[in-house]
Design an enzyme around this catalytic site. Structure first.
Site, PDB file in Angstrom:
ATOM      1  N   LYS A  11       0.845  -1.206   0.000  1.00 20.19           N
ATOM      2  CA  LYS A  11       0.000   0.000   0.000  1.00 20.19           C
ATOM      3  C   LYS A  11       0.876   1.251   0.000  1.00 20.19           C
ATOM      4  CE  LYS A  11      -3.761  -2.542   2.042  1.00 20.19           C
ATOM      5  NZ  LYS A  11      -4.545  -2.970   3.214  1.00 20.19           N
ATOM      6  N   ASP A  19     -11.332   2.311   3.336  1.00 17.30           N
ATOM      7  CA  ASP A  19     -11.498   0.850   3.263  1.00 17.30           C
ATOM      8  C   ASP A  19     -12.972   0.472   3.089  1.00 17.30           C
ATOM      9  OD1 ASP A  19      -9.445  -1.031   3.326  1.00 17.30           O
ATOM     10  OD2 ASP A  19      -9.079  -0.774   5.477  1.00 17.30           O
ATOM     11  N   GLN A  43      -4.924  -1.707   9.328  1.00 19.71           N
ATOM     12  CA  GLN A  43      -4.727  -3.030   8.727  1.00 19.71           C
ATOM     13  C   GLN A  43      -5.295  -4.107   9.644  1.00 19.71           C
ATOM     14  OE1 GLN A  43      -3.595  -3.472   5.631  1.00 19.71           O
ATOM     15  NE2 GLN A  43      -3.820  -5.687   5.759  1.00 19.71           N
TER      16      GLN A  43
HETATM   17  N1  GUN Z   1      -6.745  -7.212   5.764  1.00 19.69           N
HETATM   18  C1  GUN Z   1      -7.025  -7.986   4.684  1.00 19.69           C
HETATM   19  N2  GUN Z   1      -7.595  -7.248   3.706  1.00 19.69           N
HETATM   20  C2  GUN Z   1      -7.683  -5.983   4.182  1.00 19.69           C
HETATM   21  C3  GUN Z   1      -8.182  -4.768   3.617  1.00 19.69           C
HETATM   22  O1  GUN Z   1      -8.688  -4.694   2.491  1.00 19.69           O
HETATM   23  N3  GUN Z   1      -8.090  -3.679   4.424  1.00 19.69           N
HETATM   24  C4  GUN Z   1      -7.573  -3.736   5.685  1.00 19.69           C
HETATM   25  N4  GUN Z   1      -7.556  -2.618   6.408  1.00 19.69           N
HETATM   26  N5  GUN Z   1      -7.108  -4.843   6.223  1.00 19.69           N
HETATM   27  C5  GUN Z   1      -7.160  -5.969   5.471  1.00 19.69           C
END
Ligand code: GUN
Length: 295
Positions: A52, A119, A96
């Site tokens: 990211k 998200d 996350q």
């Molecule tokens: N963990 C697995 N996929 C995601 C996601 O799309 N966003 C976040 N914040 N955590 C994750």
């Protein structure tokens, strides 16, 4: 043999479009910024957060990666989110997941201001999504829908079968694809661990989307000739011939299903890059709205 749906190539197209829009916003004095919070040392999360951060650099989006040990308290985390909510130079906030067990992910997600929830996990955004209102859609379902649209795979009127009802992928995707909107309007079947005779349903699919989180969920016998298959799974399989000691596979038996499908997305290089591209798109949108004073 199936056509391979190349997520990297489609994400690259989106990259170019977004990069241009980011540049335009920067000339107006607005620098889009994403804050990414990571608590603990989960190895997969470390990889995802790194991706990211790298994507932000590539797209011209500023990023702040905030890393804390597993002993970071919920109180401290909620306080940090509160500070980021009121920091006007930060447009998107992402925590996350999974969080260490000592922290409540639902309380933490609810602390994020809905207009910074890029998200799409906050209950306000989930509710708006279900109501068909404008909102931040979760990135993986949005990436899958975008992938199908850009590959010119008609969704309207098709029978879409989704395997897995997670709150991040399967459930919101079912909601999105069933809506009476362009790039949707499908007949959706949502399969899960309570489904009797999974293969009966998967064999009916014109578009099969698999997000079960288990390698080998879908075998060659479980699909019909000519279906489109999107594999959302990311599973580590021990492989001593590989330099890392493991390799990544999806939830679908790729070699067998590829022989019957009209098109299939691979793992890696399928849904993963699309998810990140949608996160960048949501962050750009958040920066645009917040700088214009609309949320
Ligand atoms: N963990 C697995 N996929 C995601 C996601 O799309 N966003 C976040 N914040 N955590 C994750």
């Amino acid at each position: 043999m199936a056509k391979i749906i190349d997520g990297n190539r489609i994400a690259q197209q989106i990259h170019q479009e977004i990069e241009e829009q980011v540049r335009a916003l920067r000339t107006q004095g607005v620098q889009p910024c994403l804050a990414v919070i990571l608590v603990g040392e989960d190895p997969a999360s470390l990889v995802y957060v790194g991706r990211k951060q790298k994507a932000c650099e590539q797209f011209g989006i500023a990023s702040r990666t905030l890393r804390y040990g597993a002993d970071f308290s919920e109180h401290e985390l909620l306080q940090l989110i509160g500070e980021l909510n009121s920091d006007s130079s930060v447009h998107g906030i992402l925590v996350q997941l999974p969080l260490p067990h000592s922290l409540s992910s639902s309380r933490v997600i609810q602390a994020i201001a809905p207009e910074k929830d890029v998200d799409g996990f906050h209950p306000v955004n989930r509710g708006k999504l279900a109501a068909g209102e404008e909102c931040y859609a979760p990135c993986t379902p949005a990436g899958i829908q975008e992938m199908l649209i850009r590959e010119k795979i008609d969704i309207a009127g098709k029978h879409v079968v989704i395997v897995g009802r997670s709150g991040i992928v399967g459930m919101p995707l079912a909601v999105m694809l069933a809506q009476k909107k362009p790039g949707a309007n499908a007949t959706v079947t949502l399969c899960h661990t309570g489904t009797r005779d999974l293969s009966y349903h998967t064999r009916q699919a014109e578009i099969l989307i698999v997000a079960s989180g288990r390698a080998g969920t879908i075998t060659g016998e479980m699909v019909q000739e000519g279906c489109v298959v999107i594999d959302v799974g990311v599973n580590r399989i021990v492989d001593s011939t590989h330099p890392k000691g493991y390799r990544l596979v999806g939830d679908v038996d790729f070699a067998a299903v590829e022989k019957k499908a009209a098109a299939i997305s691979p793992v890696p290089g399928g849904v993963g890059p699309m998810t990140i591209a949608m996160l960048m798109k949501n962050t750009l949108q958040a920066a645009r709205k917040q700088s214009a004073g609309v949320s």
